[in-house]
Design a protein around this motif. Structure first.
Motif, PDB file in Angstrom:
ATOM      1  N   ALA A  29       0.868  -1.188   0.000  1.00  0.00           N
ATOM      2  CA  ALA A  29       0.000   0.000   0.000  1.00  0.00           C
ATOM      3  C   ALA A  29       0.898   1.230   0.000  1.00  0.00           C
ATOM      4  O   ALA A  29       1.789   1.332   0.836  1.00  0.00           O
ATOM      5  CB  ALA A  29      -0.883   0.002   1.252  1.00  0.00           C
ATOM      6  N   LYS A  30       0.706   2.129  -0.960  1.00  0.00           N
ATOM      7  CA  LYS A  30       1.525   3.345  -0.998  1.00  0.00           C
ATOM      8  C   LYS A  30       0.668   4.531  -1.447  1.00  0.00           C
ATOM      9  O   LYS A  30      -0.184   4.374  -2.309  1.00  0.00           O
ATOM     10  CB  LYS A  30       2.689   3.211  -1.988  1.00  0.00           C
ATOM     11  CG  LYS A  30       3.797   2.278  -1.546  1.00  0.00           C
ATOM     12  CD  LYS A  30       5.001   2.480  -2.394  1.00  0.00           C
ATOM     13  CE  LYS A  30       5.712   3.783  -2.042  1.00  0.00           C
ATOM     14  NZ  LYS A  30       6.594   4.244  -3.094  1.00  0.00           N
ATOM     15  N   ARG A  45      -3.429  -5.446   0.297  1.00  0.00           N
ATOM     16  CA  ARG A  45      -2.161  -4.695   0.367  1.00  0.00           C
ATOM     17  C   ARG A  45      -1.671  -4.627   1.807  1.00  0.00           C
ATOM     18  O   ARG A  45      -2.465  -4.629   2.744  1.00  0.00           O
ATOM     19  CB  ARG A  45      -2.352  -3.289  -0.184  1.00  0.00           C
ATOM     20  CG  ARG A  45      -2.778  -3.380  -1.627  1.00  0.00           C
ATOM     21  CD  ARG A  45      -2.416  -2.233  -2.489  1.00  0.00           C
ATOM     22  NE  ARG A  45      -2.616  -2.645  -3.881  1.00  0.00           N
ATOM     23  CZ  ARG A  45      -1.634  -2.854  -4.757  1.00  0.00           C
ATOM     24  NH1 ARG A  45      -0.391  -2.709  -4.387  1.00  0.00           N
ATOM     25  NH2 ARG A  45      -1.891  -3.227  -5.977  1.00  0.00           N
ATOM     26  N   ASP A  47       0.234  -2.365   4.464  1.00  0.00           N
ATOM     27  CA  ASP A  47       0.546  -0.952   4.650  1.00  0.00           C
ATOM     28  C   ASP A  47       1.789  -0.793   5.528  1.00  0.00           C
ATOM     29  O   ASP A  47       1.734  -1.017   6.727  1.00  0.00           O
ATOM     30  CB  ASP A  47      -0.638  -0.214   5.288  1.00  0.00           C
ATOM     31  CG  ASP A  47      -0.358   1.290   5.339  1.00  0.00           C
ATOM     32  OD1 ASP A  47      -1.249   2.038   5.751  1.00  0.00           O
ATOM     33  OD2 ASP A  47       0.772   1.682   4.958  1.00  0.00           O
ATOM     34  N   GLY A  49       3.404   2.120   5.294  1.00  0.00           N
ATOM     35  CA  GLY A  49       3.594   3.564   5.119  1.00  0.00           C
ATOM     36  C   GLY A  49       4.222   4.245   6.319  1.00  0.00           C
ATOM     37  O   GLY A  49       4.902   5.259   6.197  1.00  0.00           O
TER      38      GLY A  49
END
Ligand SMILES: Cc1cc2nc3c(=O)[nH]c(=O)nc-3n(C[C@H](O)[C@H](O)[C@H](O)COP(=O)(O)OP(=O)(O)OC[C@H]3O[C@@H](n4cnc5c(N)ncnc54)[C@H](O)[C@@H]3O)c2cc1C
Length: 447
Positions: A29-30, A45, A47, A49
């Motif tokens: 996840a981006k 996804r 994450d 981040g």
């Protein structure tokens, strides 16, 4: 702020991640991405981040330790603040440290320091089977250390990396030399790449007899500094100015304000549009968002159909051995006709530190050709017609193509370039269940 140790402890406990890895294909996840190929299938996804912090800048060791999702904008600010910079800083602000290693990163210091992955000394990687391994060039995970570059997240996700840095000075003086002869231009590239007084080296081809080579050198004092973060456009200054001065920070981001010259595709080179967008939104992240919106709603596609035009996106970075650079430029100018073209020399890879999956031509300076536009024609042609021609020519000239955009290689052809045996051995060890997907399926079949 949660420490790296706390984040990894939580990641290890994070059953959701383990479950997702266990349940089959996952993705990362981006919020931003510099990939230029649309993915076909939606998938769960992971994450990561929050792994976006600079952890330690060590001016004595000339290293910086940062988490994998740290953007180069943050990395540059953290190191410049202490009089240093990472050896290679790709010029789009949203590119992350982990992404530039997994997806290959380059900039105007590459003639001396190689690609971003050549500047890395250690990595912590979350592998496909949910284990976090620490790898260096010489430890028990050296296979993954050398195999991770150009793996596009299919061998694991870099959570933390240590990159080498170098001291900086406040300003950069840039000397722009114009050339009208291709052989003299590339001879000048070779000569300047050996010049110790040069800290930065890149160039632009505007036409068959119109090239500019730019050499940057760190200096302590500057008579003035130019500002290309708002009304003025950097690439338009290259043919007007023989010498220019920028702050070190503005030099690093000289191409981001206009995404090199691609801002023209969204009308952002028009003075009125620049004022409308304002300094804050004049950057590659804004243009990416506009481009993804267009791709999603197919606006340009409809316009082209109405105009009876068949447009093919040709957005590529390819590396060619210096000795064949003239031939490749001739090919681009006659058979592809995308201008301008960015030129960035890369030093020969260190045989003791070669990237297993990104076989740069050995024992020679290479030249990166970056070209990003669409090629239009009135006649309907097979999908990837122009990109396919480029792939064949790059291979024929002993070059290698980076995989962040569209690719059309056949599977055997692909693996004859990107080292199938080494990749399969790495997959068997670090992602035996294939939770992270396969490089060919991801980069060519867009699966
Ligand atoms: C117009 C254009 C110009 C470009 N010019 C340059 C250039 O001049 N210099 C340059 O260096 N690069 C350039 N690039 C390419 C860019 O550097 C690469 O695509 C790079 O991989 C992007 O990094 P990112 O952090 O944005 O990652 P993404 O674009 O988000 O991801 C790239 C790939 O890396 C994987 N990935 C991302 N983060 C990690 C991680 N932490 N661990 C493992 N895998 C990860 C993703 O899954 C994905 O497959 C250009 C791209 C474009 C579109």
């Amino acid at each position: 702020m949660t420490t790296y140790a706390e984040k990894t402890a939580r990641l290890r406990r994070d059953l959701d991640v383990a479950q997702r890895l266990g349940a089959g294909r996952v993705g990362l996840a981006k919020s931003t991405s510099n990939l230029f190929r649309e993915r076909q299938r939606r998938r769960p996804r992971i994450d990561l981040g929050h792994f976006n912090q600079v952890l330690r800048v060590d001016a004595t060791e000339d290293t910086v330790e940062a988490e994998g999702m740290t953007t180069f904008a943050d990395l540059a600010d953290a190191t410049l603040g202490l009089g240093a910079m990472p050896l290679v800083v790709p010029q789009l602000k949203s590119i992350t440290l982990g992404g530039a290693v997994a997806g290959v990163g380059i900039e105007a210091t590459s003639f001396r320091h190689g690609l971003v992955h050549d500047t890395i000394t250690a990595m912590d990687i979350l592998t496909g089977d949910g284990v976090i391994v620490s790898c260096t060039a010489n430890n028990e995970h050296r296979d993954l250390f050398h195999g991770f570059p150009n793996s596009y997240g299919t061998l694991g996700y870099a959570l933390k990396l240590t990159a080498r840095t170098m001291p900086v000075k406040r300003y950069v003086r840039v000397m722009h030399t114009r050339h009208d002869d291709v052989d003299i231009f590339f001879a000048d590239v070779a000569r300047r790449s050996k010049d110790e007084a040069v800290d930065f080296l890149d160039g632009v081809v505007f036409g068959p007899r119109d090239m500019v080579l730019s050499c940057g050198t760190f200096i302590d004092d500057a008579p003035y500094v130019s500002d290309y973060t708002y009304e003025r456009i950097y690439y338009q200054s290259l043919r007007d100015k023989r010498v220019d001065y920028l702050t070190a920070r503005d030099y690093l981001w000289r191409w981001d304000t206009d995404w090199f010259w691609c801002s023209k595709n969204v009308g952002a080179q028009h003075p009125f549009v620049r004022r409308l967008l304002g300094r804050k939104r004049l950057n590659s992240i804004t243009y990416q968002k506009i481009m993804r919106w267009n791709a999603r709603w197919g606006v340009m596609g409809r316009v082209n159909r109405l105009r009876g035009v068949h447009a093919e996106a040709v957005i590529q970075d390819v590396d060619i051995p210096l000795a064949r650079a003239h031939e490749f430029l001739d090919f681009l100018l006659t058979e592809v006709q995308v201008l301008p073209i960015w030129i960035c020399p890369i030093c020969a890879p260190d045989p003791a530190n070669e990237a297993t999956l990104y076989p740069l031509p050995s024992a020679t300076l290479s030249v990166n050709f970056g070209f990003w536009d669409t090629v239009a024609s009135r006649e309907r042609r097979e999908r990837g017609f122009v990109n396919r021609k480029i792939e064949r020519r790059v291979t024929a000239l002993g070059g290698v193509k980076s995989l962040y955009s569209d690719s059309y290689f056949g599977e055997d052809e692909f693996w004859s370039i990107y080292n199938r045996p080494a990749y399969q051995a790495l997959k068997a060890r670090y992602d035996p269940r294939g939770a992270l997907g396969d490089l060919y399926s991801k980069c060519v079949s867009r699966a």
